[in-house]
Design an enzyme around this catalytic site. Structure first.
Site, PDB file in Angstrom:
ATOM      1  N   ARG A 181      -4.607   0.372  -7.283  1.00 25.44           N
ATOM      2  CA  ARG A 181      -3.379   0.922  -6.696  1.00 25.44           C
ATOM      3  C   ARG A 181      -2.736   1.966  -7.609  1.00 25.44           C
ATOM      4  NH1 ARG A 181      -2.070  -2.087  -2.119  1.00 25.44           N
ATOM      5  NH2 ARG A 181      -2.349  -4.327  -2.229  1.00 25.44           N
TER       6      ARG A 181
ATOM      7  N   ASP B 209      -6.131   2.758  10.009  1.00 23.13           N
ATOM      8  CA  ASP B 209      -7.569   2.493  10.111  1.00 23.13           C
ATOM      9  C   ASP B 209      -7.853   1.972  11.522  1.00 23.13           C
ATOM     10  OD1 ASP B 209     -10.215   1.944   9.567  1.00 23.13           O
ATOM     11  OD2 ASP B 209      -9.828   0.237   8.274  1.00 23.13           O
TER      12      ASP B 209
ATOM     13  N   GLY C 213       0.783  -1.233   0.000  1.00 17.19           N
ATOM     14  CA  GLY C 213       0.000   0.000   0.000  1.00 17.19           C
ATOM     15  C   GLY C 213       0.812   1.280   0.000  1.00 17.19           C
TER      16      GLY C 213
ATOM     17  N   VAL D 156     -11.444   3.987   0.845  1.00 11.28           N
ATOM     18  CA  VAL D 156     -10.832   4.751  -0.249  1.00 11.28           C
ATOM     19  C   VAL D 156      -9.832   3.893  -1.028  1.00 11.28           C
ATOM     20  CG1 VAL D 156     -11.117   6.979   0.925  1.00 11.28           C
ATOM     21  CG2 VAL D 156      -9.024   5.648   1.286  1.00 11.28           C
TER      22      VAL D 156
ATOM     23  N   LYS E 240      -7.709   7.638   9.306  1.00 11.43           N
ATOM     24  CA  LYS E 240      -9.176   7.668   9.407  1.00 11.43           C
ATOM     25  C   LYS E 240      -9.584   8.178  10.771  1.00 11.43           C
ATOM     26  CE  LYS E 240     -10.482   4.146   6.087  1.00 11.43           C
ATOM     27  NZ  LYS E 240     -11.125   2.859   5.826  1.00 11.43           N
TER      28      LYS E 240
ATOM     29  N   ASP F 235       0.327   3.314   4.191  1.00  9.67           N
ATOM     30  CA  ASP F 235      -0.647   4.071   3.408  1.00  9.67           C
ATOM     31  C   ASP F 235      -1.722   4.696   4.287  1.00  9.67           C
ATOM     32  OD1 ASP F 235      -1.753   1.584   4.053  1.00  9.67           O
ATOM     33  OD2 ASP F 235      -2.377   1.089   2.015  1.00  9.67           O
TER      34      ASP F 235
ATOM     35  N   ASP G 187      -5.633  -0.232  -2.291  1.00  9.56           N
ATOM     36  CA  ASP G 187      -6.363  -1.155  -3.166  1.00  9.56           C
ATOM     37  C   ASP G 187      -7.712  -1.557  -2.602  1.00  9.56           C
ATOM     38  OD1 ASP G 187      -5.167  -2.778  -1.004  1.00  9.56           O
ATOM     39  OD2 ASP G 187      -5.968  -4.470  -2.134  1.00  9.56           O
TER      40      ASP G 187
HETATM   41  P1  IMP Z   1      -5.645  -1.335  10.026  1.00 15.86           P
HETATM   42  O1  IMP Z   1      -4.839  -2.509  10.429  1.00 15.86           O
HETATM   43  O2  IMP Z   1      -7.130  -1.548  10.203  1.00 15.86           O
HETATM   44  O3  IMP Z   1      -5.181  -0.010  10.608  1.00 15.86           O
HETATM   45  O4  IMP Z   1      -5.548  -1.214   8.458  1.00 15.86           O
HETATM   46  C1  IMP Z   1      -4.392  -0.904   7.815  1.00 15.86           C
HETATM   47  C2  IMP Z   1      -4.373  -1.513   6.427  1.00 15.86           C
HETATM   48  O5  IMP Z   1      -5.677  -1.821   5.946  1.00 15.86           O
HETATM   49  C3  IMP Z   1      -3.797  -0.506   5.476  1.00 15.86           C
HETATM   50  O6  IMP Z   1      -2.401  -0.623   5.381  1.00 15.86           O
HETATM   51  C4  IMP Z   1      -4.525  -0.830   4.198  1.00 15.86           C
HETATM   52  O7  IMP Z   1      -3.819  -1.814   3.465  1.00 15.86           O
HETATM   53  C5  IMP Z   1      -5.861  -1.380   4.623  1.00 15.86           C
HETATM   54  N1  IMP Z   1      -6.938  -0.362   4.606  1.00 15.86           N
HETATM   55  C6  IMP Z   1      -7.551   0.219   5.654  1.00 15.86           C
HETATM   56  N2  IMP Z   1      -8.468   1.105   5.263  1.00 15.86           N
HETATM   57  C7  IMP Z   1      -8.433   1.104   3.908  1.00 15.86           C
HETATM   58  C8  IMP Z   1      -9.149   1.829   2.903  1.00 15.86           C
HETATM   59  O8  IMP Z   1     -10.004   2.688   3.136  1.00 15.86           O
HETATM   60  N3  IMP Z   1      -8.814   1.535   1.619  1.00 15.86           N
HETATM   61  C9  IMP Z   1      -7.865   0.615   1.275  1.00 15.86           C
HETATM   62  N4  IMP Z   1      -7.167  -0.077   2.180  1.00 15.86           N
HETATM   63  C10 IMP Z   1      -7.452   0.163   3.490  1.00 15.86           C
HETATM   64 MG    MG Z   2      -4.532  -3.246   1.372  1.00 20.13          MG
END
Ligand code: IMP
Ligand code: MG
Length: 180
Positions: A164, A102, A43, A152, A130, A99, A158
């Site tokens: 991407r 979340d 990402g 997004v 986010k 990237d 992606d």
């Molecule tokens: P987390 O572990 O929930 O913080 O998510 C992190 C990973 O989830 C990022 O590195 C992305 O690869 C993916 N991700 C989270 N939100 C999005 C989004 O809105 N679009 C695309 N990929 C996301």
């Molecule tokens: Mg991803």
């Protein structure tokens, strides 16, 4: 591809202007330090390439591959590392690049893994953050833009490995996201 977007949030020029600002902050913060950047693939690819070319420091670069999404639009909470050993960052100042922040599961797991390699410091830099309650306690020291809790794509991000290569970042049309 762009037709699959509900709306564009950040066009290429807006992203690049913001990268100039973050790169200046990072360059100043690490000017006399031994910096190792750890980029989280896939990402952060575009973000890493465009950001690092704006940082005129003798940094080292390493990459980590993780998977957590399995093609769906929500996090599973389970982070799979594709490399067994953490990169050699002993006594280095580490800056993790990703990237998007979340739920926080991914960055919290990466941070923990890197801490075992005894770096001098660890900071986190993400392009997007986010606005939401995180499942794990982790915040970005540097970020490009804050966004609402929407899915997004583009500029490295992606959905099921697509989009991407879109040069902008936008919200994916809801009907294209499979609910599982
Ligand atoms: P987390 O572990 O929930 O913080 O998510 C992190 C990973 O989830 C990022 O590195 C992305 O690869 C993916 N991700 C989270 N939100 C999005 C989004 O809105 N679009 C695309 N990929 C996301
Ligand atoms: Mg991803």
């Amino acid at each position: 591809m762009q037709g699959d977007l509900e709306r564009v949030l950040f066009d290429e020029l807006t992203i690049h202007r913001r990268l100039d600002e973050i790169a200046a902050q990072i360059s100043k913060a690490y000017q006399d330090k031994e910096l190792t950047v750890i980029a989280v693939l896939n990402g952060s690819l575009m973000f890493m390439a465009d950001l690092l070319r704006r940082i005129p420091l003798p940094l080292k670069l390493d990459c980590l591959s993780v998977a957590s999404y399995h093609g769906k639009a929500q996090t599973s909470g389970e982070i799979i590392f594709k490399q067994i050993a953490p990169p050699d960052v002993k006594d280095r100042h580490v800056l993790i690049l990703d990237d998007i922040l979340d739920s926080g599961h991914t960055l919290a797991a990466i941070r923990e893994k890197l801490e075992t390699a005894q770096p001098r410091s660890i900071r986190v830099c993400v392009l997007l953050s986010k606005k939401k309650q995180r499942a794990r306690e982790v915040e970005a020291d540097y970020f490009g833009f804050e966004i609402e809790d929407e899915f997004v794509v583009g500029y490295g991000l992606d959905y099921d490995e697509r989009y991407r290569n879109l040069p902008c970042i936008g919200v994916l049309r809801k009907e294209l996201i499979m609910s599982k």
